[in-house]
Design an enzyme around this catalytic site. Structure first.
Site, PDB file in Angstrom:
ATOM      1  N   ASN A   2       0.868  -1.177   0.000  1.00  0.00           N
ATOM      2  CA  ASN A   2       0.000   0.000   0.000  1.00  0.00           C
ATOM      3  C   ASN A   2       0.903   1.224   0.000  1.00  0.00           C
ATOM      4  O   ASN A   2       1.468   1.573   1.030  1.00  0.00           O
ATOM      5  CB  ASN A   2      -0.894  -0.036   1.257  1.00  0.00           C
ATOM      6  CG  ASN A   2      -1.715   1.234   1.410  1.00  0.00           C
ATOM      7  OD1 ASN A   2      -1.825   2.031   0.474  1.00  0.00           O
ATOM      8  ND2 ASN A   2      -2.282   1.435   2.591  1.00  0.00           N
ATOM      9  N   LYS A   5       0.153   4.278  -0.356  1.00  0.00           N
ATOM     10  CA  LYS A   5      -0.488   5.495   0.182  1.00  0.00           C
ATOM     11  C   LYS A   5      -0.183   6.671  -0.761  1.00  0.00           C
ATOM     12  O   LYS A   5      -0.182   6.476  -1.970  1.00  0.00           O
ATOM     13  CB  LYS A   5      -0.022   5.737   1.609  1.00  0.00           C
ATOM     14  CG  LYS A   5      -0.190   4.482   2.477  1.00  0.00           C
ATOM     15  CD  LYS A   5      -0.004   4.709   3.931  1.00  0.00           C
ATOM     16  CE  LYS A   5      -0.213   3.404   4.678  1.00  0.00           C
ATOM     17  NZ  LYS A   5      -0.187   3.534   6.104  1.00  0.00           N
ATOM     18  N   HIS A  53      -9.618   1.251   4.401  1.00  0.00           N
ATOM     19  CA  HIS A  53      -8.376   1.468   5.157  1.00  0.00           C
ATOM     20  C   HIS A  53      -8.635   2.458   6.292  1.00  0.00           C
ATOM     21  O   HIS A  53      -9.413   3.396   6.139  1.00  0.00           O
ATOM     22  CB  HIS A  53      -7.288   2.004   4.220  1.00  0.00           C
ATOM     23  CG  HIS A  53      -5.947   2.025   4.881  1.00  0.00           C
ATOM     24  ND1 HIS A  53      -5.562   3.045   5.712  1.00  0.00           N
ATOM     25  CD2 HIS A  53      -4.930   1.134   4.866  1.00  0.00           C
ATOM     26  CE1 HIS A  53      -4.346   2.769   6.176  1.00  0.00           C
ATOM     27  NE2 HIS A  53      -3.937   1.621   5.670  1.00  0.00           N
ATOM     28  N   GLU A  61      -5.738  -4.590  10.437  1.00  0.00           N
ATOM     29  CA  GLU A  61      -4.727  -3.567  10.686  1.00  0.00           C
ATOM     30  C   GLU A  61      -5.097  -2.784  11.944  1.00  0.00           C
ATOM     31  O   GLU A  61      -5.900  -1.857  11.885  1.00  0.00           O
ATOM     32  CB  GLU A  61      -4.646  -2.597   9.509  1.00  0.00           C
ATOM     33  CG  GLU A  61      -4.225  -3.246   8.217  1.00  0.00           C
ATOM     34  CD  GLU A  61      -3.551  -2.244   7.290  1.00  0.00           C
ATOM     35  OE1 GLU A  61      -2.415  -2.501   6.901  1.00  0.00           O
ATOM     36  OE2 GLU A  61      -4.154  -1.200   6.998  1.00  0.00           O
ATOM     37  N   GLY A  64       2.024   2.691  10.741  1.00  0.00           N
ATOM     38  CA  GLY A  64       2.962   3.804  10.560  1.00  0.00           C
ATOM     39  C   GLY A  64       3.576   4.305  11.865  1.00  0.00           C
ATOM     40  O   GLY A  64       4.213   5.354  11.898  1.00  0.00           O
ATOM     41  N   SER A  77       3.091  -1.657  10.537  1.00  0.00           N
ATOM     42  CA  SER A  77       4.534  -1.677  10.830  1.00  0.00           C
ATOM     43  C   SER A  77       5.210  -3.018  10.539  1.00  0.00           C
ATOM     44  O   SER A  77       6.115  -3.443  11.261  1.00  0.00           O
ATOM     45  CB  SER A  77       4.794  -1.247  12.276  1.00  0.00           C
ATOM     46  OG  SER A  77       4.349   0.093  12.465  1.00  0.00           O
TER      47      SER A  77
HETATM   48  P1  PGA Z   1       2.593   0.628   7.695  1.00  0.00           P
HETATM   49  O1  PGA Z   1       1.166   0.781   7.015  1.00  0.00           O
HETATM   50  O2  PGA Z   1       3.183  -0.677   7.203  1.00  0.00           O
HETATM   51  O3  PGA Z   1       3.383   1.814   7.243  1.00  0.00           O
HETATM   52  O4  PGA Z   1       2.374   0.609   9.178  1.00  0.00           O
HETATM   53  C1  PGA Z   1       0.324  -0.311   6.798  1.00  0.00           C
HETATM   54  C2  PGA Z   1      -0.952   0.137   6.161  1.00  0.00           C
HETATM   55  O5  PGA Z   1      -1.494   1.164   6.587  1.00  0.00           O
HETATM   56  O6  PGA Z   1      -1.475  -0.489   5.217  1.00  0.00           O
END
Ligand code: PGA
Length: 250
Positions: A10, A12, A96, A166, A172, A212
């Site tokens: 993803n 983003k 999401h 998630e 993040g 993460s």
């Molecule tokens: P992250 O995001 O791996 O940066 O924590 C995961 C996501 O939001 O899909």
């Protein structure tokens, strides 16, 4: 055909079309064509054209990070399932937590999007997960139940779908859920699917963990029996770390 492991990127709001092209060119040099069966990509909508060109002739799963609840009309700034599909996409991310938090998407809107995605013969990857406040107040399962129930009400269980758990507090933040916490939530989601749909569907559906995920924690998480893959944000932006995560699962 969906199979385990499924490792999804993803991006983003990152990587422009030129950077996306370089990413896929690099990726293709480093893996074989059959590896793409285990990978999914959710680039920003503006990258979907180059993604389509780059992933043509591969078995990869790919599509947008969101779609609108309508197919066409006066909805400035939105993109529809039909438009995404017209580029050859086969999957869409939906629900999401960043969409739910920043853009106030409700469970009902998420459900409507899932319905449209399935109707257009694409695979929805449906995100669910609790916030820190909800976890700390003991509401994790209640929240997961509510999010799942609304979607399951409209879901066509005869068409493929994927669920990504998630926990919002792990996205993040660098705070990954322990394998035990993630497994417990995955078990709960599978039991909900079994109760609300059927045992067979619950066994077959891929449940991904996100929040993460990094090369250092992927192998340990993937050992859990109900974790079938990952939805990766930050660590998917570099081919090298994304592939290290994939390789930790095979
Ligand atoms: P992250 O995001 O791996 O940066 O924590 C995961 C996501 O939001 O899909």
């Amino acid at each position: 055909m969906l199979k385990k492991p499924l490792i999804a990127a993803n991006w983003k709001l990152n990587l422009n079309p030129k950077e996306a092209t370089a990413y896929f060119e690099d990726l293709k040099k480093n893996i074989s064509s059959s590896d793409f069966e285990n990978l999914a990509f959710f680039p920003p909508t503006i990258d979907l054209q180059v993604t389509s060109e780059q992933l043509k002739n591969t078995p990869a799963f790919w599509g947008s990070q969101n779609v609108y609840t309508e197919i066409s009309g006066a909805f400035t700034g939105e993109n529809s399932v039909e438009m995404v599909k017209s580029l050859g996409a086969n999957m869409c991310l939906v629900g999401h937590s960043e969409r739910r938090t920043y853009f106030k998407e409700t469970d009902e809107e998420v459900a409507k999007k899932v319905q449209l995605i399935q109707k257009h013969e694409m695979i929805p990857m449906i995100c669910v997960g609790e916030s820190l406040v909800q976890r700390d107040s003991g509401k994790t399962f209640e929240i997961l139940n509510a999010q799942m129930r609304t979607v399951i009400n409209i879901l066509d269980e005869n068409r493929p779908f994927v669920i990504a758990y998630e926990p919002v507090w792990a996205i993040g933040t660098g705070k990954v859920a322990t394998p035990e916490i993630a497994e417990e939530a995955h078990q709960f989601i599978r039991s909900q699917l079994s109760e609300l749909l059927s045992k067979e569907v619950a066994q077959e559906v891929l449940l991904l963990y996100g929040g993460s995920v990094k090369p250092e924690n992927a192998a340990e998480l993937y050992k859990q029996p109900n974790i079938d893959g990952f939805l990766v944000g930050g660590a998917s932006l570099k081919v090298d770390t994304f592939l290290q995560i994939y390789k930790a699962t095979i």
